[in-house]
Scaffold this motif. Sequence first.
Motif, PDB file in Angstrom:
ATOM      1  N   ASN A   1       0.823  -1.213   0.000  1.00  0.00           N
ATOM      2  CA  ASN A   1       0.000   0.000   0.000  1.00  0.00           C
ATOM      3  C   ASN A   1       0.856   1.262   0.000  1.00  0.00           C
ATOM      4  O   ASN A   1       0.319   2.362   0.021  1.00  0.00           O
ATOM      5  N   ASN A   2       2.163   1.119   0.021  1.00  0.00           N
ATOM      6  CA  ASN A   2       3.051   2.272   0.090  1.00  0.00           C
ATOM      7  C   ASN A   2       3.372   2.817  -1.292  1.00  0.00           C
ATOM      8  O   ASN A   2       3.676   2.067  -2.212  1.00  0.00           O
ATOM      9  N   ASP A   3       3.282   4.147  -1.414  1.00  0.00           N
ATOM     10  CA  ASP A   3       3.643   4.850  -2.638  1.00  0.00           C
ATOM     11  C   ASP A   3       5.013   5.481  -2.381  1.00  0.00           C
ATOM     12  O   ASP A   3       5.115   6.477  -1.661  1.00  0.00           O
ATOM     13  N   ILE A   4       6.057   4.888  -2.940  1.00  0.00           N
ATOM     14  CA  ILE A   4       7.422   5.361  -2.711  1.00  0.00           C
ATOM     15  C   ILE A   4       8.030   5.763  -4.046  1.00  0.00           C
ATOM     16  O   ILE A   4       8.022   4.996  -5.003  1.00  0.00           O
ATOM     17  N   ARG A   5       8.571   6.989  -4.074  1.00  0.00           N
ATOM     18  CA  ARG A   5       9.151   7.514  -5.315  1.00  0.00           C
ATOM     19  C   ARG A   5      10.473   8.208  -5.009  1.00  0.00           C
ATOM     20  O   ARG A   5      10.615   8.870  -3.983  1.00  0.00           O
ATOM     21  N   ILE A   6      11.409   8.070  -5.929  1.00  0.00           N
ATOM     22  CA  ILE A   6      12.689   8.768  -5.819  1.00  0.00           C
ATOM     23  C   ILE A   6      13.069   9.316  -7.193  1.00  0.00           C
ATOM     24  O   ILE A   6      12.563   8.859  -8.217  1.00  0.00           O
ATOM     25  N   CYS A   7      13.963  10.287  -7.186  1.00  0.00           N
ATOM     26  CA  CYS A   7      14.382  10.937  -8.427  1.00  0.00           C
ATOM     27  C   CYS A   7      15.746  10.422  -8.870  1.00  0.00           C
ATOM     28  O   CYS A   7      16.683  10.391  -8.081  1.00  0.00           O
ATOM     29  N   ASP A   8      15.834  10.038 -10.117  1.00  0.00           N
ATOM     30  CA  ASP A   8      17.115   9.562 -10.650  1.00  0.00           C
ATOM     31  C   ASP A   8      17.986  10.709 -11.168  1.00  0.00           C
ATOM     32  O   ASP A   8      19.094  10.493 -11.621  1.00  0.00           O
ATOM     33  N   LYS A   9      17.495  11.936 -11.067  1.00  0.00           N
ATOM     34  CA  LYS A   9      18.260  13.101 -11.515  1.00  0.00           C
ATOM     35  C   LYS A   9      18.893  13.851 -10.344  1.00  0.00           C
ATOM     36  O   LYS A   9      19.673  14.763 -10.533  1.00  0.00           O
ATOM     37  N   CYS A  10      18.523  13.492  -9.118  1.00  0.00           N
ATOM     38  CA  CYS A  10      19.007  14.171  -7.917  1.00  0.00           C
ATOM     39  C   CYS A  10      20.524  14.068  -7.831  1.00  0.00           C
ATOM     40  O   CYS A  10      21.096  12.989  -7.991  1.00  0.00           O
ATOM     41  N   ARG A  11      21.175  15.187  -7.552  1.00  0.00           N
ATOM     42  CA  ARG A  11      22.639  15.225  -7.487  1.00  0.00           C
ATOM     43  C   ARG A  11      23.190  14.650  -6.194  1.00  0.00           C
ATOM     44  O   ARG A  11      24.376  14.397  -6.090  1.00  0.00           O
ATOM     45  N   HIS A  12      22.345  14.450  -5.205  1.00  0.00           N
ATOM     46  CA  HIS A  12      22.820  14.037  -3.888  1.00  0.00           C
ATOM     47  C   HIS A  12      22.695  12.539  -3.621  1.00  0.00           C
ATOM     48  O   HIS A  12      22.920  12.102  -2.494  1.00  0.00           O
ATOM     49  N   ILE A  13      22.327  11.782  -4.636  1.00  0.00           N
ATOM     50  CA  ILE A  13      22.204  10.334  -4.438  1.00  0.00           C
ATOM     51  C   ILE A  13      22.973   9.586  -5.520  1.00  0.00           C
ATOM     52  O   ILE A  13      23.254  10.121  -6.584  1.00  0.00           O
ATOM     53  N   LYS A  14      23.261   8.353  -5.207  1.00  0.00           N
ATOM     54  CA  LYS A  14      23.809   7.420  -6.192  1.00  0.00           C
ATOM     55  C   LYS A  14      22.783   6.292  -6.267  1.00  0.00           C
ATOM     56  O   LYS A  14      22.557   5.595  -5.281  1.00  0.00           O
ATOM     57  N   MET A  15      22.140   6.145  -7.409  1.00  0.00           N
ATOM     58  CA  MET A  15      21.069   5.157  -7.540  1.00  0.00           C
ATOM     59  C   MET A  15      21.528   3.755  -7.122  1.00  0.00           C
ATOM     60  O   MET A  15      20.766   3.002  -6.534  1.00  0.00           O
ATOM     61  N   LYS A  16      22.773   3.435  -7.412  1.00  0.00           N
ATOM     62  CA  LYS A  16      23.305   2.106  -7.101  1.00  0.00           C
ATOM     63  C   LYS A  16      23.242   1.804  -5.594  1.00  0.00           C
ATOM     64  O   LYS A  16      23.015   0.676  -5.185  1.00  0.00           O
ATOM     65  N   THR A  17      23.425   2.828  -4.759  1.00  0.00           N
ATOM     66  CA  THR A  17      23.383   2.622  -3.308  1.00  0.00           C
ATOM     67  C   THR A  17      22.041   3.044  -2.711  1.00  0.00           C
ATOM     68  O   THR A  17      21.576   2.441  -1.751  1.00  0.00           O
ATOM     69  N   PHE A  18      21.414   4.066  -3.283  1.00  0.00           N
ATOM     70  CA  PHE A  18      20.191   4.611  -2.690  1.00  0.00           C
ATOM     71  C   PHE A  18      18.981   3.703  -2.889  1.00  0.00           C
ATOM     72  O   PHE A  18      18.214   3.475  -1.948  1.00  0.00           O
ATOM     73  N   LEU A  19      18.793   3.168  -4.078  1.00  0.00           N
ATOM     74  CA  LEU A  19      17.622   2.332  -4.353  1.00  0.00           C
ATOM     75  C   LEU A  19      17.539   1.132  -3.405  1.00  0.00           C
ATOM     76  O   LEU A  19      16.476   0.891  -2.827  1.00  0.00           O
ATOM     77  N   PRO A  20      18.615   0.385  -3.174  1.00  0.00           N
ATOM     78  CA  PRO A  20      18.528  -0.722  -2.219  1.00  0.00           C
ATOM     79  C   PRO A  20      18.151  -0.261  -0.796  1.00  0.00           C
ATOM     80  O   PRO A  20      17.414  -0.950  -0.092  1.00  0.00           O
ATOM     81  N   LYS A  21      18.643   0.900  -0.391  1.00  0.00           N
ATOM     82  CA  LYS A  21      18.297   1.429   0.941  1.00  0.00           C
ATOM     83  C   LYS A  21      16.812   1.763   1.015  1.00  0.00           C
ATOM     84  O   LYS A  21      16.152   1.488   2.018  1.00  0.00           O
ATOM     85  N   VAL A  22      16.293   2.365  -0.041  1.00  0.00           N
ATOM     86  CA  VAL A  22      14.871   2.734  -0.069  1.00  0.00           C
ATOM     87  C   VAL A  22      14.005   1.486  -0.067  1.00  0.00           C
ATOM     88  O   VAL A  22      12.970   1.436   0.596  1.00  0.00           O
ATOM     89  N   LYS A  23      14.428   0.455  -0.775  1.00  0.00           N
ATOM     90  CA  LYS A  23      13.643  -0.790  -0.828  1.00  0.00           C
ATOM     91  C   LYS A  23      13.526  -1.456   0.544  1.00  0.00           C
ATOM     92  O   LYS A  23      12.590  -2.208   0.773  1.00  0.00           O
ATOM     93  N   THR A  24      14.438  -1.162   1.466  1.00  0.00           N
ATOM     94  CA  THR A  24      14.330  -1.750   2.804  1.00  0.00           C
ATOM     95  C   THR A  24      13.123  -1.191   3.561  1.00  0.00           C
ATOM     96  O   THR A  24      12.656  -1.813   4.511  1.00  0.00           O
ATOM     97  N   LEU A  25      12.608  -0.030   3.142  1.00  0.00           N
ATOM     98  CA  LEU A  25      11.424   0.540   3.792  1.00  0.00           C
ATOM     99  C   LEU A  25      10.224  -0.387   3.639  1.00  0.00           C
ATOM    100  O   LEU A  25       9.438  -0.550   4.559  1.00  0.00           O
ATOM    101  N   ASP A  26      10.082  -0.973   2.450  1.00  0.00           N
ATOM    102  CA  ASP A  26       8.995  -1.916   2.170  1.00  0.00           C
ATOM    103  C   ASP A  26       9.412  -2.757   0.971  1.00  0.00           C
ATOM    104  O   ASP A  26       9.240  -2.334  -0.175  1.00  0.00           O
TER     105      ASP A  26
END
Length: 74
Positions: A3-28
Amino acid sequence: MSNNDIRICDKCRHIKMKTFLPKVKTLDPAAEVKVGCKSYCGPCQKRVFIYINGRYITGATEEEAVEKAKQYVK
């Protein structure tokens, strides 16, 4: 299905998708994390952010943003 709506931006200068996406996926792990521009460019240029269930959560680091977002997981 989640039921969670989770979104992130792949253009953000402050993240690295390779490390950030796995961290976000731990939320749900069952949630589909939507990746793409969220038209949140002002704050996005200054801090890491996660859009979760209608709220923009920001943090100075990837870890801080994920930690703050935990309280909004359904």
